[in-house]
Write an enzyme that holds these catalytic residues in place. Structure first.
Site, short mmCIF file in Angstrom:
data_model
loop_
_atom_site.label_atom_id
_atom_site.label_comp_id
_atom_site.label_asym_id
_atom_site.label_seq_id
_atom_site.Cartn_x
_atom_site.Cartn_y
_atom_site.Cartn_z
N ARG A 75 -50.99 0.51 -29.21
CA ARG A 75 -51.22 1.89 -28.73
C ARG A 75 -50.58 2.90 -29.68
NH1 ARG A 75 -49.45 3.26 -23.02
NH2 ARG A 75 -50.35 5.18 -23.80
N ARG A 121 -42.86 9.49 -14.54
CA ARG A 121 -43.60 10.44 -15.41
C ARG A 121 -44.30 11.52 -14.57
NH1 ARG A 121 -44.45 7.62 -20.31
NH2 ARG A 121 -44.73 9.63 -21.30
N ASP A 165 -37.69 7.65 -28.11
CA ASP A 165 -38.63 6.62 -28.57
C ASP A 165 -37.97 5.65 -29.56
OD1 ASP A 165 -41.54 8.82 -28.63
OD2 ASP A 165 -40.44 7.86 -27.00
N LYS A 175 -49.08 9.87 -33.80
CA LYS A 175 -49.87 9.69 -32.56
C LYS A 175 -49.59 10.85 -31.61
CE LYS A 175 -48.02 7.02 -29.17
NZ LYS A 175 -47.86 7.62 -27.85
N ASN A 176 -48.32 11.20 -31.44
CA ASN A 176 -47.95 12.19 -30.42
C ASN A 176 -48.25 13.61 -30.83
OD1 ASN A 176 -47.22 10.08 -28.87
ND2 ASN A 176 -45.01 10.31 -29.17
N CYS A 191 -45.45 4.73 -15.62
CA CYS A 191 -45.60 3.61 -16.57
C CYS A 191 -44.28 2.85 -16.57
CB CYS A 191 -45.94 4.15 -17.96
SG CYS A 191 -44.57 5.02 -18.70
C1 EPZ Z 1 -43.93 12.66 -24.90
O1 EPZ Z 1 -44.14 12.21 -23.57
C2 EPZ Z 1 -44.27 11.47 -25.78
N1 EPZ Z 1 -45.66 11.07 -25.56
C3 EPZ Z 1 -43.35 10.30 -25.44
O2 EPZ Z 1 -43.63 9.26 -26.37
C4 EPZ Z 1 -41.89 10.75 -25.66
O3 EPZ Z 1 -41.03 9.70 -25.30
C5 EPZ Z 1 -41.62 11.98 -24.80
O4 EPZ Z 1 -42.56 13.02 -25.12
C6 EPZ Z 1 -40.21 12.53 -25.00
O5 EPZ Z 1 -40.02 12.86 -26.34
C7 EPZ Z 1 -46.65 11.80 -26.13
O6 EPZ Z 1 -46.41 12.78 -26.79
C8 EPZ Z 1 -48.05 11.33 -25.86
P1 EPZ Z 1 -41.81 14.66 -21.48
P2 EPZ Z 1 -44.13 13.28 -22.37
O7 EPZ Z 1 -42.76 15.43 -20.63
O8 EPZ Z 1 -44.70 14.57 -22.83
C9 EPZ Z 1 -39.71 14.45 -17.25
C10 EPZ Z 1 -44.12 7.09 -27.08
O9 EPZ Z 1 -43.49 6.03 -27.04
N2 EPZ Z 1 -40.80 15.33 -16.79
O10 EPZ Z 1 -41.04 15.37 -22.53
O11 EPZ Z 1 -44.73 12.64 -21.17
C11 EPZ Z 1 -40.22 13.05 -17.57
O12 EPZ Z 1 -40.29 12.27 -16.39
C12 EPZ Z 1 -44.13 8.01 -25.87
O13 EPZ Z 1 -44.78 7.50 -28.07
C13 EPZ Z 1 -40.74 15.84 -15.50
O14 EPZ Z 1 -39.82 15.56 -14.75
O15 EPZ Z 1 -42.57 13.44 -22.15
C14 EPZ Z 1 -39.19 12.54 -18.52
O16 EPZ Z 1 -38.08 12.06 -17.78
C15 EPZ Z 1 -43.31 7.45 -24.71
N3 EPZ Z 1 -41.75 16.64 -15.07
C16 EPZ Z 1 -38.79 13.79 -19.30
O17 EPZ Z 1 -39.21 14.90 -18.51
C17 EPZ Z 1 -42.81 16.97 -15.90
O18 EPZ Z 1 -43.69 17.73 -15.45
C18 EPZ Z 1 -39.44 13.89 -20.68
O19 EPZ Z 1 -40.82 13.87 -20.49
C19 EPZ Z 1 -42.84 16.44 -17.19
C20 EPZ Z 1 -41.83 15.63 -17.63
#
Ligand code: EPZ
Length: 417
Positions: free
Chosen positions: A396, A121, A304, A22-23, A116
């Site tokens: 999802r 996020r 995850d 999915k990701n 969420c």
């Molecule tokens: C991706 O989310 C995945 N989703 C998430 O999977 C996964 O948990 C996550 O990466 C971490 O591996 C998809 O790919 C659609 P991040 P993403 O940006 O890209 C902070 C699932 O269950 N952050 O790496 O949103 C954020 O708050 C989902 O399949 C900032 O602070 O994750 C978090 O604490 C859940 N500022 C951390 O970084 C930003 O601009 C990691 O977020 C962006 C992120």
């Protein structure tokens, strides 16, 4: 709302097939906005999040067909550059459209994705990167307005290896003339898969030590790409087998993307044997051994899989700690696990899990995708019946979860609302 009813204490046996990631599929489908040519993307899982992404592409002016796990995307009239709240609220990852729209049309208006269950996020790392590339960012009424007269190459160091920010900036920079350097970007397999897809479309993206270099090109062509296997779904089934002390084989997977989980399962007392696209797991020791984990960016332990690991550790002989270092609120599942008999003490971002739990069935509620999956695993190893509510969270991210688990002999049924 659909529910799952599960009769626990059943051993699992046989083979279970993993779907496409999915990701990985989400950003790759969105990358079709970078070209007007035909994009064919295979091994796409049939999930709610994929349908939401298709809605967005169709709204923006693409023709999208989705059958037999293959998505075919062609241009269908001119392209809009705004995505309204109604579409963004269904799926946060729609913010990944910002990079392609900015790169091609020098403009994007996207509703700020809300938080969420697992955290606020924010998208500040995405926006800082767009600014470095020459974009002006304004916030108005819950929308982010991103525009640029001309984008310029830049050296961007991400404050955190955010997966989404890495993907957004890679897609944007691929059409920015000149050499953009991205440092501290995420190395998740889903980022590599997007890079392979973009290079297949004619982008010039390469790794140099811990940097990624993007030589912008004027135009990108269509693509025929097959999405990688879902490493989180793979891990879910391995942990399900471990929780129920079963011997199963996971097929159509990519073991190299689940290395640290495999290592920790071996440490916890399981035999794990990897083929090229298969993984066989069986119990090795009488008791599950406690293994501490801290979630971390890839190749560290995937956040995850944290909720799922908790179910296994609740049954270990001894105590261990699970530390959630990626998201600030990814423990919503703990209260429900405690209602099923788990003995977990929370202290900030660390959960101390006292093992030896024999889960008992209960009516429980999913709060998010992986939290819901962990309740299904607890139900599989619980005595009696478990009813998992709000299964839409699980739909999802898992394609036909109940059918696949039933194929292993699990007594799980979907009760339509
Ligand atoms: C991706 O989310 C995945 N989703 C998430 O999977 C996964 O948990 C996550 O990466 C971490 O591996 C998809 O790919 C659609 P991040 P993403 O940006 O890209 C902070 C699932 O269950 N952050 O790496 O949103 C954020 O708050 C989902 O399949 C900032 O602070 O994750 C978090 O604490 C859940 N500022 C951390 O970084 C930003 O601009 C990691 O977020 C962006 C992120």
């Amino acid at each position: 709302m659909d529910k799952f009813t599960i009769q626990g204490n059943t051993k699992l046996t046989g083979q279970i097939k993993v779907s496409g990631s999915k990701n990985s599929a989400l950003p790759i489908i969105i990358s079709s906005l970078l070209t007007d040519e035909k994009c064919v993307i295979k091994n796409v899982p049939n999930l709610h999040d994929i349908s939401s992404t298709i809605d967005i592409l169709q709204y923006l002016g693409k023709k999208v067909e989705f059958k037999n796990n293959t998505i075919t995307i062609t241009k269908n009239g001119c392209c809009k550059t705004d995505i309204p709240y109604e579409l963004v609220k269904k799926m946060r990852a729609s913010f990944l459209s910002a990079g392609p729209l900015l790169a091609r049309y020098k403009h994007a208006t996207i509703s700020l994705p809300g938080g969420c269950a697992i955290g606020i996020r924010p998208v500040d790392i995405h926006l800082k990167g767009f600014s470095k590339l020459g974009a002006k960012i304004k916030q108005k009424g819950g929308d982010i307005l991103i525009s640029a007269k001309k984008l310029k190459p830049a050296k961007i160091i991400l404050g955190f290896p955010s997966v989404g920010a890495s993907q957004n900036l890679l897609m944007c920079a691929s059409l920015v003339e000149g050499k953009t350097i991205l440092e501290n970007i995420a190395r998740e397999p889903e980022v590599d898969d997007l890079i392979n897809c973009l290079n297949g479309m004619g982008a010039k993206i390469s790794y140099q030590a811990n940097k990624v270099i993007v030589e912008g090109v004027k135009k990108l062509s269509g693509i025929n790409h097959t999405v990688i296997a879902d490493r989180i779904e793979t891990g879910t089934y391995l942990i399900a087998a471990a929780c129920t002390k079963s011997t199963i084989e996971v097929i159509n997977c990519e073991p190299e993307n689940d290395e640290i989980l495999i290592e920790y399962l071996q440490e916890a007392g399981f035999n794990v044997k990897c083929g090229k696209n298969s993984i066989k797991i069986s119990p090795r020791t009488k008791n599950v051994k406690p293994v501490h984990i801290k979630t971390a960016p890839y190749p560290g332990f995937a956040t995850d899989l944290q909720p799922l690991w908790m179910v296994l550790m609740s049954q270990a002989k001894g105590t261990c700690e699970v530390s959630e270092d990626i998201f600030e609120n990814r423990f919503m599942h703990v209260a429900e696990l405690v209602r099923m008999g788990a003995n977990i003490h929370m202290e900030g971002k660390t959960a101390s899990i006292m093992g030896g739990t024999s889960f008992t069935g209960a009516n429980v509620m999913s709060s998010d995708l992986r939290g819901g999956a962990c309740l299904v695993l607890a139900g599989l190893c619980a005595s009696g019946e478990t009813v998992v509510d709000r299964v839409y969270h699980i739909d999802r991210g898992y394609e036909q979860l109940e059918k696949k688990l039933a194929g292993l002999g699990a007594k799980i049924k979907r009760k339509k609302a």
